[in-house]
Design an enzyme around this catalytic site. Structure first.
Site, PDB file in Angstrom:
ATOM      1  N   ASP A   1       0.804  -1.156   0.027  1.00  6.95           N
ATOM      2  CA  ASP A   1      -0.057   0.067  -0.044  1.00  6.95           C
ATOM      3  C   ASP A   1       0.743   1.208  -0.118  1.00  6.95           C
ATOM      4  OD1 ASP A   1      -2.508   1.256  -0.118  1.00  6.95           O
ATOM      5  OD2 ASP A   1      -2.751   1.107   2.094  1.00  6.95           O
TER       6      ASP A   1
ATOM      7  N   LYS B   1      -9.719   8.553  11.011  1.00 11.16           N
ATOM      8  CA  LYS B   1      -9.730   8.828   9.598  1.00 11.16           C
ATOM      9  C   LYS B   1      -7.870   8.457   9.292  1.00 11.16           C
ATOM     10  CE  LYS B   1      -9.305  11.590   6.174  1.00 11.16           C
ATOM     11  NZ  LYS B   1      -8.320  10.848   5.182  1.00 11.16           N
TER      12      LYS B   1
ATOM     13  N   SER C   1       0.789  16.934   7.557  1.00 13.38           N
ATOM     14  CA  SER C   1       1.448  18.172   6.962  1.00 13.38           C
ATOM     15  C   SER C   1       1.222  19.653   7.803  1.00 13.38           C
ATOM     16  CB  SER C   1       1.315  18.371   5.680  1.00 13.38           C
ATOM     17  OG  SER C   1      -0.086  18.780   5.334  1.00 13.38           O
TER      18      SER C   1
ATOM     19  N   GLU D   1       1.020  16.901  15.113  1.00 11.54           N
ATOM     20  CA  GLU D   1       2.438  16.236  15.248  1.00 11.54           C
ATOM     21  C   GLU D   1       2.538  16.526  13.630  1.00 11.54           C
ATOM     22  OE1 GLU D   1       4.045  14.872  17.236  1.00 11.54           O
ATOM     23  OE2 GLU D   1       2.972  14.438  18.845  1.00 11.54           O
TER      24      GLU D   1
ATOM     25  N   CYS E   1       8.730  12.043   9.363  1.00 11.60           N
ATOM     26  CA  CYS E   1       8.510  13.315   9.691  1.00 11.60           C
ATOM     27  C   CYS E   1       9.976  13.801  10.223  1.00 11.60           C
ATOM     28  CB  CYS E   1       7.231  13.444  10.716  1.00 11.60           C
ATOM     29  SG  CYS E   1       7.539  12.368  12.074  1.00 11.60           S
TER      30      CYS E   1
ATOM     31  N   GLU F   1      10.458  20.748   3.892  1.00 14.69           N
ATOM     32  CA  GLU F   1      10.558  19.352   4.138  1.00 14.69           C
ATOM     33  C   GLU F   1      10.204  18.649   2.619  1.00 14.69           C
ATOM     34  OE1 GLU F   1       6.816  17.627   5.914  1.00 14.69           O
ATOM     35  OE2 GLU F   1       8.304  16.474   6.783  1.00 14.69           O
TER      36      GLU F   1
HETATM   37  P1  NAD Z   1      -1.641  15.424   5.244  1.00 15.84           P
HETATM   38  O1  NAD Z   1      -1.462  16.744   5.731  1.00 15.84           O
HETATM   39  O2  NAD Z   1      -1.681  15.629   3.464  1.00 15.84           O
HETATM   40  O3  NAD Z   1      -2.665  14.434   5.419  1.00 15.84           O
HETATM   41  C1  NAD Z   1      -2.829  13.707   6.812  1.00 15.84           C
HETATM   42  C2  NAD Z   1      -4.219  13.479   7.124  1.00 15.84           C
HETATM   43  O4  NAD Z   1      -5.046  14.591   6.873  1.00 15.84           O
HETATM   44  C3  NAD Z   1      -4.834  12.548   5.966  1.00 15.84           C
HETATM   45  O5  NAD Z   1      -5.646  11.739   6.649  1.00 15.84           O
HETATM   46  C4  NAD Z   1      -5.658  13.306   5.153  1.00 15.84           C
HETATM   47  O6  NAD Z   1      -6.877  12.816   4.485  1.00 15.84           O
HETATM   48  C5  NAD Z   1      -6.180  14.268   6.138  1.00 15.84           C
HETATM   49  N1  NAD Z   1      -6.508  15.475   5.733  1.00 15.84           N
HETATM   50  C6  NAD Z   1      -6.207  16.388   4.459  1.00 15.84           C
HETATM   51  N2  NAD Z   1      -6.734  17.688   4.411  1.00 15.84           N
HETATM   52  C7  NAD Z   1      -7.614  17.844   5.395  1.00 15.84           C
HETATM   53  C8  NAD Z   1      -8.564  18.552   5.981  1.00 15.84           C
HETATM   54  N3  NAD Z   1      -8.664  19.866   5.363  1.00 15.84           N
HETATM   55  N4  NAD Z   1      -9.123  18.359   7.389  1.00 15.84           N
HETATM   56  C9  NAD Z   1      -9.033  17.348   7.782  1.00 15.84           C
HETATM   57  N5  NAD Z   1      -8.319  16.390   7.678  1.00 15.84           N
HETATM   58  C10 NAD Z   1      -7.457  16.487   6.224  1.00 15.84           C
HETATM   59  O7  NAD Z   1      -0.233  14.782   5.409  1.00 15.84           O
HETATM   60  P2  NAD Z   1       0.507  13.292   4.538  1.00 15.84           P
HETATM   61  O8  NAD Z   1       0.875  13.820   3.479  1.00 15.84           O
HETATM   62  O9  NAD Z   1      -0.525  12.257   4.677  1.00 15.84           O
HETATM   63  O10 NAD Z   1       1.698  13.133   5.477  1.00 15.84           O
HETATM   64  C11 NAD Z   1       2.810  13.602   5.521  1.00 15.84           C
HETATM   65  C12 NAD Z   1       2.964  14.694   6.559  1.00 15.84           C
HETATM   66  O11 NAD Z   1       2.887  14.218   7.647  1.00 15.84           O
HETATM   67  C13 NAD Z   1       4.566  15.222   6.610  1.00 15.84           C
HETATM   68  O12 NAD Z   1       4.566  16.618   6.459  1.00 15.84           O
HETATM   69  C14 NAD Z   1       5.144  14.592   7.736  1.00 15.84           C
HETATM   70  O13 NAD Z   1       6.129  15.087   8.283  1.00 15.84           O
HETATM   71  C15 NAD Z   1       3.983  14.617   8.530  1.00 15.84           C
HETATM   72  N6  NAD Z   1       4.160  13.398   9.784  1.00 15.84           N
HETATM   73  C16 NAD Z   1       4.424  13.904  10.967  1.00 15.84           C
HETATM   74  C17 NAD Z   1       4.612  12.898  12.016  1.00 15.84           C
HETATM   75  C18 NAD Z   1       4.875  13.564  13.284  1.00 15.84           C
HETATM   76  O14 NAD Z   1       4.939  12.596  14.377  1.00 15.84           O
HETATM   77  N7  NAD Z   1       5.236  14.643  13.671  1.00 15.84           N
HETATM   78  C19 NAD Z   1       4.439  11.815  11.768  1.00 15.84           C
HETATM   79  C20 NAD Z   1       4.066  11.271  10.469  1.00 15.84           C
HETATM   80  C21 NAD Z   1       4.148  12.084   9.332  1.00 15.84           C
END
Ligand code: NAD
Length: 500
Positions: free
Chosen positions: A96, A182, A236, A257, A291, A390
């Protein structure tokens, strides 16, 4: 690798349910670019059903008012089922999100370990109830109750799909909350299997609801739903800001986070081979999509030439392949869009004057898949995008330093504050840096190890709040002050009305 992809529905109120609008999203194997299945896509109406189910479960007597020991039994049962299904879950994770199968198997051990850990803390919670608070007035007695905060929305990313979900689900359930998870639309398969595990262990209906779907269609209505008492988000910075805005409108507690641009500072007294390996692991582990990736190498100038020569040699030895191949150490990035984003970062660095010391392209031996060579970029200036933003891909940028002060200045030269690593045999120096680094995590003579007992989270734009350890449990607890008046005397502030 043939692996059956279960066709799942949304998990609401302990039952599988088709999304109301019948929409499904394709699942793409990032190593082959093939569609291998689909997942249900929830919209606002499904979110509402899930929120109702979670609220009903919270106010019934099946979960939030039970003892921690009772809830711990379910958490342990979930952990046991995950270990039973470890091979299947690891394969689903690898296909996946593209992470090497061996890594995905580690993740499953960590997932089970995290459920076990929070089972322990749930049991301890029973004995911590009614903590006495000593007051300066004897006429009052005070104690504190730790209660579940309510219905929680858990929104998670794709880089560790099952593990990031577990870091939130396990403490939330241990605390007695009911939850709606989610996961990311880019990698939801294992989270849907978690739903099946919960069904198998007989978790009471509505305690954990799992909604897959797009961020704006499912995540946004979830974050703003009036029945949700707290939002725990990993993802993000851009989405974190949206979630915080929505939480502010409803005055909801939120933990964020977010991403990082973490430094690894390498001093001149290191063992070169060991330091090279930690540098590679710190940036290229999980296909560079971590991250806390220590993606800014800050290297003492006196060892720079020898260190970089070794780094390139070790990089040439990294096996880049389909995640299911034996010995794979670098799989593809998650999606076509992410691949384009990473390649644009690399070309922008070149156009800004940086040098691609190694990598920088798609590996030639892989015709399909979103692969990127492990990439090392030198001649970097602090104004460059590659230094400041990043990437979330296997790209390391390098700057040299000549003094400890300069190293600290460079390390802290970022809007983020998630993690940092320091490599030196001089432990006093390591201690000085540990204090000076503006981050939530510091690794000394290593990079990336993570244990569910230790706090995880950042400062500055990397967010706030801590996952894991007892701090992770506290995210889901309401601290209630109970103060009782203990006197036969009236309070005596107002004068009683004179008798007629
Ligand atoms: P993303 O922000 O695109 O998505 C994260 C989640 O948010 C997904 O489930 C997505 O569907 C949801 N989402 C998107 N738009 C939304 C909205 N408007 N309202 C509510 N939910 C919404 O992040 P990604 O691309 O999935 O993950 C990568 C990012 O995550 C990187 O920046 C990474 O550094 C960060 N990350 C941080 C940690 C930590 O512990 N600090 C751990 C893992 C990843």
């Amino acid at each position: 690798m043939a692996i059956a992809i279960p066709r799942r529905q949304l998990f609401i109120g302990g039952e599988w349910r088709e999304p109301l609008h019948g929409k499904r999203l394709p699942v793409i194997n990032p190593a082959t670019e093939h569609i291998i299945g689909d997942i249900p896509a929830a919209t606002a109406e499904d979110v509402h059903f899930a929120a109702e189910a979670a609220r009903k479960a919270f106010f019934s007597n099946t979960w939030s008012s039970t003892t921690g020991a009772y809830r711990a039994k379910y958490l342990r049962a979930i952990a046991a089922k995950i270990m039973e299904r470890k091979t299947q879950l690891a394969k689903l994770e690898a296909i996946d999100c593209g992470k090497p199968l061996e890594e995905a198997a580690w993740d499953m051990d960590d997932v089970a370990g995290c459920f076990e850990y929070y089972a322990d803390l749930a049991e301890k919670l029973d004995s911590e109830q009614k903590a006495h608070v000593s007051l300066p007035m004897e006429t009052f007695k005070c104690h504190v109750l730790k209660e579940p905060i309510g219905v929680v929305a858990l929104i998670t990313p794709w880089n560790y799909p099952m593990l990031m979900a577990t870091w939130k689900v396990a403490p939330a359930l241990a605390a007695g909350c009911t939850a709606i998870l989610k996961p990311s639309e880019l990698a939801s398969l294992t989270c849907l299997e978690l739903a099946d595990v919960c069904r198998e262990v007989g978790l009471p209906p509505g305690v954990l609801n799992i909604l897959t779907g797009l961020g704006h269609e499912a995540g946004a209505p979830l974050a703003s739903h009036p029945f949700v008492d707290k939002i725990a988000f990993t993802g993000s910075n851009a989405t974190g800001r949206k979630i915080m805005t929505s939480a502010a409108q409803h005055v909801k507690p939120v933990t964020l986070e977010l991403g990082g641009k973490s430094p690894i500072v390498v001093f001149e007294d290191v063992d070169l081979d060991k330091a090279v390996e930690w540098t590679l692991f710190g940036c290229f582990w999980t296909n560079g999509q971590i991250c806390t990736a220590t993606s800014r190498l800050i290297l003492h100038e006196s060892i720079a030439a020898a260190f970089l020569k070794k780094l390139v040699k070790w990089c040439e030895n990294i096996k880049i392949s389909d995640p299911f191949e034996e010995g794979c150490r670098l799989g593809p990035v998650i999606s076509k869009e992410q691949h384009e984003k990473v390649m644009t970062f690399i070309s922008t660095a070149k156009s800004e004057g940086a040098t691609i010391l190694h990598g920088g392209a798609k590996p030639q031996h892989l015709k399909k898949g979103y692969f990127v060579q492990p990439t090392i970029i030198t001649d970097v200036k602090t104004s460059m995008q590659i230094w400041r933003e990043e990437v979330f891909g296997p790209v390391l940028c390098v700057k040299t330093f000549s003094s400890e002060d300069e190293a600290i200045r460079l390390a802290n030269d970022t809007q983020y504050g998630l993690a940092a690593a320091v490599l030196s045999q001089n432990l006093e120096r390591c201690n000085r840096l540990t204090k000076a680094l503006q981050t939530g995590i510091v690794w000394v003579n290593c990079s990336q190890p993570c244990f569910c007992q230790a706090p995880w989270g950042g400062k500055k734009r990397s967010g706030f709040g801590r996952d894991l350890g007892p701090w992770g449990l506290e995210n889901y607890l309401n601290i209630k002050q109970v103060t009782q008046y203990f006197s036969n005397e009236p309070w005596g502030w107002y004068k009683p009305p004179s008798k007629l």
